[in-house]
Design a protein around this motif. Structure first.
Motif, PDB file in Angstrom:
ATOM      1  N   GLY A   1      -1.309   0.687  -5.200  1.00 45.84           N
ATOM      2  CA  GLY A   1      -0.653   1.106  -4.047  1.00 45.84           C
ATOM      3  C   GLY A   1      -1.536   1.644  -2.946  1.00 45.84           C
ATOM      4  N   THR A   2      -3.022   1.431  -2.886  1.00 48.07           N
ATOM      5  CA  THR A   2      -3.751   1.983  -2.065  1.00 48.07           C
ATOM      6  C   THR A   2      -4.863   0.833  -1.475  1.00 48.07           C
ATOM      7  OG1 THR A   2      -5.264   2.511  -3.832  1.00 48.07           O
ATOM      8  CG2 THR A   2      -3.909   4.183  -2.898  1.00 48.07           C
TER       9      THR A   2
ATOM     10  N   ILE B   1       4.120 -11.247  -3.203  1.00 49.28           N
ATOM     11  CA  ILE B   1       5.356 -10.548  -3.447  1.00 49.28           C
ATOM     12  C   ILE B   1       5.174  -9.266  -2.778  1.00 49.28           C
ATOM     13  CG2 ILE B   1       7.367  -9.755  -4.469  1.00 49.28           C
ATOM     14  CD1 ILE B   1       7.139 -12.037  -6.352  1.00 49.28           C
ATOM     15  N   THR B   2       5.702  -8.494  -1.853  1.00 45.04           N
ATOM     16  CA  THR B   2       5.461  -7.247  -1.435  1.00 45.04           C
ATOM     17  C   THR B   2       6.956  -6.546  -1.357  1.00 45.04           C
ATOM     18  OG1 THR B   2       3.582  -7.872   0.205  1.00 45.04           O
ATOM     19  CG2 THR B   2       4.669  -5.638   0.742  1.00 45.04           C
ATOM     20  N   PRO B   3       7.106  -5.849  -2.492  1.00 50.99           N
ATOM     21  CA  PRO B   3       8.544  -4.803  -2.565  1.00 50.99           C
ATOM     22  C   PRO B   3       8.557  -3.842  -1.591  1.00 50.99           C
ATOM     23  CG  PRO B   3       7.292  -5.454  -4.745  1.00 50.99           C
ATOM     24  CD  PRO B   3       6.449  -5.499  -3.689  1.00 50.99           C
TER      25      PRO B   3
ATOM     26  N   GLU C   1       0.815  -1.088   0.050  1.00 51.45           N
ATOM     27  CA  GLU C   1      -0.054   0.220   0.142  1.00 51.45           C
ATOM     28  C   GLU C   1       0.951   1.203   0.036  1.00 51.45           C
ATOM     29  OE1 GLU C   1      -2.678  -0.262   2.964  1.00 51.45           O
ATOM     30  OE2 GLU C   1      -3.771  -2.153   2.320  1.00 51.45           O
ATOM     31  N   LYS C   2       2.032   1.303  -0.662  1.00 54.66           N
ATOM     32  CA  LYS C   2       2.900   2.310  -0.689  1.00 54.66           C
ATOM     33  C   LYS C   2       3.273   2.449  -2.141  1.00 54.66           C
ATOM     34  CE  LYS C   2       6.685   4.855   1.577  1.00 54.66           C
ATOM     35  NZ  LYS C   2       7.280   5.166   0.166  1.00 54.66           N
TER      36      LYS C   2
ATOM     37  N   VAL D   1      11.300   3.632   6.901  1.00 49.81           N
ATOM     38  CA  VAL D   1      10.026   4.440   6.341  1.00 49.81           C
ATOM     39  C   VAL D   1       8.957   3.370   5.674  1.00 49.81           C
ATOM     40  CG1 VAL D   1       9.119   6.112   4.545  1.00 49.81           C
ATOM     41  CG2 VAL D   1      11.273   6.596   5.833  1.00 49.81           C
ATOM     42  N   ASP D   2       9.407   2.614   4.824  1.00 49.59           N
ATOM     43  CA  ASP D   2       8.715   1.730   4.056  1.00 49.59           C
ATOM     44  C   ASP D   2       8.098   0.353   5.111  1.00 49.59           C
ATOM     45  OD1 ASP D   2       8.792   3.209   1.974  1.00 49.59           O
ATOM     46  OD2 ASP D   2       9.304   1.457   0.797  1.00 49.59           O
ATOM     47  N   PHE D   3       9.011   0.333   6.223  1.00 50.79           N
ATOM     48  CA  PHE D   3       8.842  -0.776   7.163  1.00 50.79           C
ATOM     49  C   PHE D   3       7.365  -0.726   7.709  1.00 50.79           C
ATOM     50  CE2 PHE D   3       9.316  -3.622  10.641  1.00 50.79           C
ATOM     51  CZ  PHE D   3       9.963  -4.525  10.379  1.00 50.79           C
TER      52      PHE D   3
END
Length: 285
Positions: free
Chosen positions: A119-120, A136-138, A17-18, A144-146
């Motif tokens: 990404g929402t 797969i979640t890149p 979601e980013k 910040v992304d964690f």
């Protein structure tokens, strides 16, 4: 119907979601790599508004037609957004759009279906997640992304609680199991890894491994920060196409390392073997 034709497609879902984490870059490299490995691949883009994967594949098709070069192409099916008035009507229409796209890809012979999610958080993304055999979640390799995976204590990096996205994956796992007793193999892929060892890189890695044991995913080193990915993007090309596409890029050591990163991602997916070609019926004179 033969056993091979009846086999269900294997779903690889790219989701988080980013934005800006390399999800669509990963999607197109996975698609082309699998095509080159002999699989019949279908592709679906669930983000009709941005349409990043759809646009990349359209650029790839245009490149093939303009240059007269044969490059592997997947079967692609768009999944339009619903314009219905009520939430119930929207969900029903988008569910039907997804199911019809899948049925069409199966009819076209797709063995693997790669689904690129937006990404929402929306209904269609949650529905798509629930079909994953591999998710797969890149993420970019930073805290910040964690935060998309879990809330972390700022002082000691202890995990406070899983994030809303992690909880959504848990719900998708339950939905998948209730539907067909299937399980979702979740891979968190660390992109833009620093070339040198640093404290932040180490701390992210250690905290990620702790969270992996807690909520059930595998970690994988993904793609480094490389200019080559951006150079190829506008034409819908991948690192696997450079030689055939003849676009004036000489493969250097960094490009070879990038290709190895792609192969490592493919190797981490627990894929079924490609189907063997159906035997041809003998002609009777």
């Amino acid at each position: 119907m033969t056993e091979q034709a009846a086999r269900k497609p294997y779903f690889i879902v790219l989701g988080n979601e980013k934005g800006g984490c390399g999800k669509s870059t990963t999607s197109v490299h996975v698609i082309v790599s699998l095509l080159r490995d002999g699989y019949k691949v279908g592709a679906m883009d669930l983000d009709a508004r941005q349409g990043t994967l759809a646009g990349t594949l359209a650029a790839r098709q245009a490149f093939v037609e303009a240059k007269g070069i044969e490059l592997p192409l997947p079967e692609f099916r768009p999944v339009p957004r619903s314009e219905a008035d009520t939430r119930a009507e929207i969900e029903e229409e988008e569910r039907n759009n997804f199911d019809e796209g899948v049925a069409s890809l199966v009819e076209a012979g797709a063995e693997i279906i790669v689904v690129d999610c937006p990404g929402t958080d929306n209904y269609l993304s949650r529905y798509g997640h629930s079909f994953a055999d591999t998710l797969i979640t890149p993420i970019n390799d930073s805290f910040v992304d964690f935060s998309m995976l879990a809330k972390v204590d700022a002082d000691n990096h202890d995990i406070i609680k899983p994030s809303i996205y992690s909880e959504m994956v848990w719900e998708a796992r339950k939905t998948r199991f209730n539907r067909d007793k299937g399980k979702i193999d979740w891979i968190v892929m660390r992109n833009r890894l620093a070339a040198v060892e640093a404290r932040n890189k180490r701390d992210v890695g250690e905290t990620l491994e702790t969270l992996a044991k807690r909520i059930g995913f595998r970690t994988l080193k993904g793609f480094g920060e490389r200019v080559i990915f951006r150079e190829l993007y506008l034409q819908g090309l991948t690192l696997m196409d450079v030689k055939e596409a003849n676009i004036g890029i000489a493969l250097g050591l960094s490009h070879i390392a990038a290709r190895n990163e792609v192969r490592s991602v493919i190797g981490a997916i627990k894929l079924p073997p490609p189907r063997k070609p159906e035997p041809q019926a003998e002609l009777v004179a």
